[in-house]
Design an enzyme around this catalytic site. Structure first.
Site, PDB file in Angstrom:
ATOM      1  N   ASP A 336      -1.904   5.240  -4.198  1.00  0.00           N
ATOM      2  CA  ASP A 336      -1.472   3.966  -4.762  1.00  0.00           C
ATOM      3  C   ASP A 336      -1.247   4.178  -6.251  1.00  0.00           C
ATOM      4  OD1 ASP A 336      -0.863   1.302  -4.892  1.00  0.00           O
ATOM      5  OD2 ASP A 336      -2.937   0.637  -5.051  1.00  0.00           O
ATOM      6  N   GLU A 436      -0.529 -11.618 -21.282  1.00  0.00           N
ATOM      7  CA  GLU A 436      -1.018 -12.212 -22.521  1.00  0.00           C
ATOM      8  C   GLU A 436      -2.104 -11.345 -23.157  1.00  0.00           C
ATOM      9  OE1 GLU A 436      -2.117 -16.283 -21.711  1.00  0.00           O
ATOM     10  OE2 GLU A 436      -0.043 -16.937 -22.060  1.00  0.00           O
ATOM     11  N   ARG A 661       7.504  -1.201  -3.299  1.00  0.00           N
ATOM     12  CA  ARG A 661       7.433  -2.472  -2.560  1.00  0.00           C
ATOM     13  C   ARG A 661       6.848  -2.249  -1.167  1.00  0.00           C
ATOM     14  NH1 ARG A 661       6.917  -5.805  -5.963  1.00  0.00           N
ATOM     15  NH2 ARG A 661       7.804  -7.569  -4.866  1.00  0.00           N
ATOM     16  N   ASN A 689      -4.650  -3.986   1.391  1.00  0.00           N
ATOM     17  CA  ASN A 689      -3.407  -3.471   1.955  1.00  0.00           C
ATOM     18  C   ASN A 689      -3.460  -1.971   2.226  1.00  0.00           C
ATOM     19  OD1 ASN A 689      -3.421  -3.108  -0.938  1.00  0.00           O
ATOM     20  ND2 ASN A 689      -1.313  -2.430  -0.774  1.00  0.00           N
TER      21      ASN A 689
END
Length: 973
Positions: A336, A436, A661, A689
Site C-alpha cells: 500500500d 489545513e 484507485r 481494504n
C-alpha cells in the site's frame, strides 16, 4: 451463511441510479422513509445489519496443528514401540521432545483470530433514521435496505447509502479505499457501473467516518451486503491453512523417514529369519530410532522462535511461525502507499507566485522545521535547480509572501501542538484536516504561526466554511491596525473566478474580464496558472490556490451574521499556488533498492489517483523516473486492471508496478495473478481494504501503528514501526533462517545416515547364538541424537547471515530444502562417518582384542567375555560422537572450509554452536567412564589406547571434508 446473504443482496450499481430510481428500486421515500411494518418485513428478509463471523480459531485446533504433523506422528509411533518393548528411557526422551515441540509451537501460534469481531466493533452502535415520517434513533443492527439514514460530523456510517441530500459532506474512507485524504461527496450521477469505490462520490459506505458536514441517504446495503461485508466474506473464504514450502518439504521428509524406518525394521527381522526375541526387537527399534531425527521438529520450532525474537527487536511481530520462513522465498512485495511507503502526513513542499516563480519548502511531517527557498523559473515555466535557489524569509521576501503565509495560517482551523509528556519527548502533533495541517506547518516554518498572529492582534470576525459546491473557504479578520482582511483558499479554478487582480511582488495587477481587446490578458493568465497547476499535479501534489482582499464594510453592517458570501468572495487578489503531498518515508527508497538488489520486485497498490501514485512510485524507485505514466503499462488504473480477464493479465509481459484507485478485489486479483506466475507474494497494508489480500498473500504484513485491528488479525506479521524498511530486514531474516535450517538438517541427517549404516552393516557381526552384536546401544543412539546432534543443530540455526544473503535472487520453488548438492553432501558425509566408525569398531574387536563376541552382550555385561564388545562399542560411540561434533563446524558453509581462520575468529558471533560442541565433547567422558552408567545404560567400558583410533578417524574425516569441498568449489557452479 455469507453466500446466502450475498445472494439475497446482489450488488446493484446504485451510484448509477438517480435518487428517484433508487427510491423505486428500494420501495422507499426520501421524505417519509419506511413504515415500521415494512422495516420488520425487510429485517426478516435480509437479516440484521451485522457481520457474520466464522467463530475464530479455537485453542484445541491450534494444539491439534502442532500434533498433526507427520514428523510428530513418526515420533509418536517410535515412542509407542519404545514403551511396548519396555525401553522406558528411550520412550521418555522421545515423549519429552514431542511435548516440548507442541508447547513451543502452541505458545507461538496461539493468538485468537478476532478478524470478524474487529470488523463488528467498527460499526456504529446506533443510527438515526426516518420511519413513519418521524426521525428516530434505532440500534444500528436494525437498519434495513430502504431506510433513510441521517448522519453528521463525527458519525460512523452504519450502512452503505445512496446520498440524496448533502451539506459540506466529507468522509474518511482510508480504511476501505486507501485514500489518504477525506473524500468530498456530492449528488452527481455516475455513469460507469464499474467505477472504483473511491470515485463513487454519491455513495457512502458502512464503517467509514464523517469528517465534516452532514447528509441523508437511502440505505442500499446492510450486513454482509455492504462493501465492508464483502471484505468479511472474502476473509472467511480465503484458505489460510496452505502449507509453506518448508512445511511441505519437512512433511515429505517425514513420510520418507517413516517408510525407510519400516523397511529397516523388516531388514533386521529378515536377517534373523523373522525369528522374534526381545534382543531382535530392541535392535529393530534401535535402527528405526536412529533413522528418525528426534530433535528435528523441536529444533525447527526453536529456530523459528529465535527468529521471532530477533524480528521483535527489529520492530516486527511474527504472529505465525511458518510465515518467517516464507519471507525468505518472497519474490514480489505488493505494498500500500499511504502510511506504508509514505509518512501519512501531508506537507506543503512547493509554492508558485506570479512573477517570482517556484519556491521549495524543506522539512517533512508535523515538525515545523525547514526553510523556504526561491527557485524562480525558466523560460519554459520549469523551476530552476536547487543549485540556483536561495533562502527567503518574511523580512527579505515581498509582501506577496507575507500575505500568502498569513492566508495559510489564518484561513485554517487546524492546530499544531507540542506535547509535554516525557514519553513522547516533545513530539509535535496536529488536529484537523490534513490539508489545513500542512498549511499550518508551512506558517510555522515561515515564522508566522497562527497563535502568534492571534496574540499580536489578529481577530477572527467571520468564517465561511469549506463548501463542496463552491470548493473554497474564506475568513474575515481584523488586523492589529483595525484593517479588515479576507483570506480565501480552495480549488484553483474557483479561486480564479473570485479574483479581479493578481499579486506580482508588491504590485496588484488587474485582470480584465470584459469581452474585447483586453480579454486575452485574462485568458493568458489563466493558461499560465493552469499550466503550473498541471506541472505540480504531475509531481503528485494536491494544489491549492490562495487569495485575499482588503475589505471595507458598509456602515451598520453586521460583520458576523450580515455578510453575503458572494460579496465577500469577489474582487479578490490572487496570491499563488501551494503544492501539498504525503511524502515518502526516508527509509522507503533505500529499502526498495535493497529489494531490487535481492531480486525482489515491488508493486504499489493504492487507492490514490494515478498521478499521485505514480509520482510517489518514481520517488521511491518502484518505477523509473522517466516513465511516461499515460503510455506505460507499468502504471494502470484499477478499472482497467479489473476489466481484464485472467488470460489477458497472464499475457502481459510484466504485471503493472503501480495500480491506482484499488478496490479490495483488485488487490486479491493481483495476488492471484502473481500466484499463477508461480511467484511468492507478500502483501503489506493497514486498512480494512487490505485484509482480503493480506489473507490471500503468501505472507501478509500489517502496520502496527496505523493499521486497523482487522488488518492485524488477518496478517502473518505486524510491523510495530510501520516502516517499509523493516520488511527488508524480515526478508533477510527469513532467508537466513531457511539456509540455517538447511545446514542443521544436513547435520542431523548426515549423523542419522552414519548411525543407520553402522547398525545395518553390523548385522553381519554375530555372537555365539547367531544374534547380531550391537555396535551402539539403543540408549546411546538416543543420547547421541539428543546431546551431540541436536545442540549443535540449534547452534547452526543461530548462524549469522552470510555477506551475500540479500545480494542473491530469491530461491525458486525447485530450490527446495533438499537440493541435489545437499542430498549428495548428506550421503557422502554420512557414508564416510559410518565407514570410519564401523572400522574403529572392527579394529578394536578383531585386531586389538581377541575377537570374542560373547553371549547376550547386547542385553548386559554378564562376564568378562563381553569386555571386547563393550570396549569396541565405546570406541565406535566415541568416534561417531567426535565426527558428528566436528561435522557441525563443517556444516557452517556448504562449500567453504569451516576451519579457515577467518571463520574461526568469528566464533563469538555464535557462542551457542561452539558451546554445544565443547559441552558435547565433555559429556562423552562420563558416558564412557562413570561406573554403572557406562555398563548398565550405555553398554560401554572405559577405553585407553582406543583414543588413538578415535582421533585418527577425526583427522582422516577432516582431511576428507576439506578435499571434498575443494573439488566441489572447482567443479560445481
Amino acid at each position: 451463511m455469507s453466500k446466502k446473504i450475498m445472494d439475497l443482496q446482489p450488488e446493484v450499481p446504485y451510484h448509477t441510479y438517480t435518487v428517484a430510481e433508487t427510491e423505486a428500486e428500494l420501495k422507499s421515500s426520501t421524505i417519509e422513509g419506511l413504515t415500521s411494518e415494512e422495516a420488520d418485513i425487510l429485517l426478516r428478509r435480509f437479516g440484521t445489519n451485522e457481520l457474520k463471523g466464522s467463530g475464530g480459531v479455537k485453542w484445541y485446533l491450534v494444539l491439534w496443528r502442532q500434533i498433526a504433523n507427520p514428523l510428530v506422528v513418526v515420533l509418536l509411533i517410535a515412542n509407542i514401540l519404545a514403551f511396548a518393548t519396555e525401553q522406558f528411557a528411550e520412550g521418555g526422551v522421545i515423549l519429552f521432545i514431542i511435548v516440548m515441540n507442541a508447547t513451543i509451537g502452541f505458545y507461538q501460534d496461539f493468538s485468537a483470530e478476532q478478524t470478524m469481531e474487529a470488523l463488528r466493533n467498527m460499526s456504529s452502535p446506533t443510527a438515526q433514521v426516518i420511519r413513519d415520517e418521524t426521525r428516530i434513533v434505532i440500534p444500528n443492527n436494525q437498519v434495513v435496505p430502504g431506510d433513510v439514514l441521517i448522519f453528521e460530523d463525527g458519525d460512523v456510517i452504519g450502512a452503505d447509502c445512496r446520498l440524496f441530500e448533502v451539506f459540506n459532506l466529507e468522509t474518511d474512507e482510508a480504511l476501505l479505499t486507501g485514500e489518504s485524504l477525506p473524500v468530498q461527496k456530492n449528488l452527481d450521477l455516475i455513469k460507469a457501473s464499474e467505477e472504483s469505490l473511491g470515485d463513487r462520490l454519491n455513495m457512502v459506505f458502512a464503517s467509514t467516518t464523517v469528517v465534516k458536514g452532514r447528509a441523508k441517504g437511502i440505505v442500499t446495503g446492510t450486513g454482509m451486503g455492504t462493501q465492508i461485508g464483502k471484505i468479511a466474506t472474502t476473509l472467511m473464504n480465503v484458505d489460510n491453512n496452505e502449507l509453506t514450502p518448508l512445511q511441505k518439504r519437512l512433511n515429505k521428509m517425514a513420510y520418507c523417514i517413516f517408510v525407510a524406518a519400516v523397511v529397516l525394521v523388516i531388514v533386521v527381522f529378515g536377517v534373523h529369519k523373522f525369528r522374534y526375541s526381545n534382543e531382535i526387537a530392541i535392535y529393530a527399534i534401535s535402527v528405526a530410532i536412529s533413522m528418525i531425527p528426534q530433535g528435528l521438529v523441536a529444533i525447527v520450532t526453536l529456530t523459528m522462535a529465535f527468529g521471532v525474537s530477533r524480528m521483535a527487536k527489529a520492530k516486527a511481530i511474527v504472529r505465525r511461525l511458518s510465515s518467517l520462513e516464507s519471507l525468505g522465498a518472497v519474490t514480489n512485495i505488493c505494498s500500500d502507499k499511504t502510511g506504508t511507503l509514505t509518512q501519512s502526513k501531508m506537507v506543503a513542499v512547493r509554492m508558485w507566485f506570479p512573477g517570482d516563480g517556484f519556491y521549495r519548502i524543506s522539512g517533512t511531517g508535523f515538525i515545523p522545521e525547514g526553510g523556504i527557498f526561491r527557485q524562480g523559473e525558466t523560460d519554459d515555466g520549469d523551476a530552476h535547480t536547487q543549485a540556483d535557489e536561495h533562502v527567503v524569509t518574511l523580512d527579505s521576501g515581498s509582501d506577496q509572501l507575507l500575505r500568502t503565509i498569513q492566508a495559510s495560517a489564518l484561513c485554517n482551523m487546524a492546530e499544531l501542538r507540542r506535547t509535554n509528556h516525557p514519553e513522547t519527548h516533545g513530539e509535535w502533533t496536529a488536529i484537523g484536516d490534513p490539508t489545513e495541517i500542512a498549511l499550518q506547518v508551512l506558517a510555522y516554518k515561515a515564522g508566522m504561526p497562527k497563535p502568534e498572529l492571534i496574540e499580536n492582534g489578529f481577530r477572527l470576525i467571520a468564517e465561511f466554511p469549506f463548501d463542496s459546491s463552491v470548493k473554497r473557504m474564506s475568513v474575515l479578520y481584523e488586523t492589529p491596525s483595525s484593517e479588515h482582511l479576507i483570506f480565501t483558499k480552495g480549488a484553483t479554478e474557483r479561486i480564479l473566478g473570485c479574483c479581479s487582480h493578481y499579486r506580482e511582488g508588491d504590485a496588484e495587477i488587474p485582470l480584465r474580464n470584459e469581452k474585447g481587446g483586453e480579454d486575452s490578458i485574462q485568458v493568458d493568465f489563466e493558461s499560465v496558472i493552469m499550466k503550473r497547476v498541471d506541472s505540480l499535479a504531475e509531481q503528485g501534489l494536491r494544489v491549492l490556490s490562495l487569495s485575499y482582499r482588503k475589505f471595507q464594510p458598509n456602515e451598520g453592517v453586521d460583520l458576523v451574521h450580515g455578510l453575503d458570501r458572494d460579496e465577500v468572495e469577489s474582487n479578490q487578489v490572487f496570491l499563488g499556488l501551494v503544492g501539498i503531498y504525503d511524502p515518502p518515508r526516508a527509509e522507503s527508497l533505500p529499502a526498495v533498492m535493497k529489494c531490487y538488489e535481492a531480486g525482489i520486485r515491488v508493486h504499489m497498490l493504492t487507492g490514490d489517483h494515478p498521478s499521485t501514485a505514480a509520482a510517489i512510485a518514481k520517488e521511491v524507485a518502484i518505477i523509473p523516473a522517466d516513465t511516461d505514466v499515460k503510455n506505460s503499462s507499468m502504471v494502470m488504473s484499477a478499472d482497467k486492471f479489473d476489466a481484464m480477464s485472467d488470460e489477458q493479465i497472464d499475457a502481459l509481459d510484466e504485471l503493472p508496478r503501480v495500480v491506482a484507485r484499488c478496490s479490495p478485489n483488485t488487490k486479491v486479483k493481483m495476488i492471484a495473478a502473481l500466484h499463477r506466475r508461480n511467484l511468492f507474494a507478500a502483501m503489506t497494508g493497514d486498512g480494512v481494504n487490505d485484509s482480503p489480500s493480506l489473507k490471500a498473500a503468501n505472507v501478509g504484513i500489517a502496520m502496527g501503528q496505523s493499521g486497523s485491528d482487522v488488518a492485524k488479525q488477518a496478517a502473518d506479521i505486524v510491523l510495530t514501526d510501520d516502516n517499509f524498511a523493516t520488511i527488508v530486514e524480515a526478508i533477510a531474516e527469513g532467508r537466513r533462517m531457511f539456509f540455517n535450517i538447511q545446514k542443521f538438517v544436513q547435520h542431523l541427517m548426515s549423523g542419522n545416515i552414519a548411525t543407520i549404516l553402522v547398525l545395518v552393516v553390523a548385522l553381519a557381526v554375530k555372537d555365539e547364538q547367531g544374534d547380531s552384536v550391537f555396535p551402539l546401544s539403543a540408549a546411546a543412539i538416543l543420547f547421541m541424537n539428543l546431546c551431540y546432534s541436536s545442540p549443535p543443530a540449534i547452534g547452526l540455526g543461530l548462524e549469522p547471515a552470510s555477506a551475500t544473503n540479500m545480494k542473491e535472487p530469491p530461491r525458486t520453488s525447485k530450490q527446495g530444502l533438499f537440493s541435489f548438492e545437499v542430498l549428495m553432501d548428506m550421503f557422502v558425509y554420512g557414508i564416510v562417518m559410518a565407514i570410519l566408525s564401523f572400522v574403529s569398531f572392527i579394529l578394536v574387536l578383531f585386531v586389538f582384542e581377541d575377537g570374542q563376541l560373547g553371549y547376550k552382550c547386547n542385553r548386559g555385561y554378564y562376564s568378562e567375555v563381553c569386555d571386547s564388545v563393550f570396549r569396541a562399542r565405546a570406541t565406535c560411540y566415541s568416534t561417531l560422537t567426535f565426527l558428528i561434533l566436528s561435522h557441525a563446524i563443517n556444516c557452517r558453509d556448504i562449500r567453504q572450509s569451516g576451519w579457515q581462520w577467518s571463520r574461526l575468529k568469528t566464533a563469538h558471533q555464535n557462542k551457542t554452536l561452539w558451546l554445544s560442541i565443547v559441552v558435547g565433547a565433555m559429556i562423552l567422558f562420563p558416558v564412557i567412564y562413570v561406573p554403572g552408567l557406562n555398563k548398565n545404560v550405555f553398554k560401554h567400558l572405559g577405553i585407553s589406547y582406543e583414543w588413538g583410533i578415535v582421533f585418527a578417524s577425526l583427522f582422516i574425516y577432516t582431511a576428507f571434508v576439506e578435499a571434498y569441498k575443494f573439488i566441489k568449489r572447482r567443479t560445481m557452479a
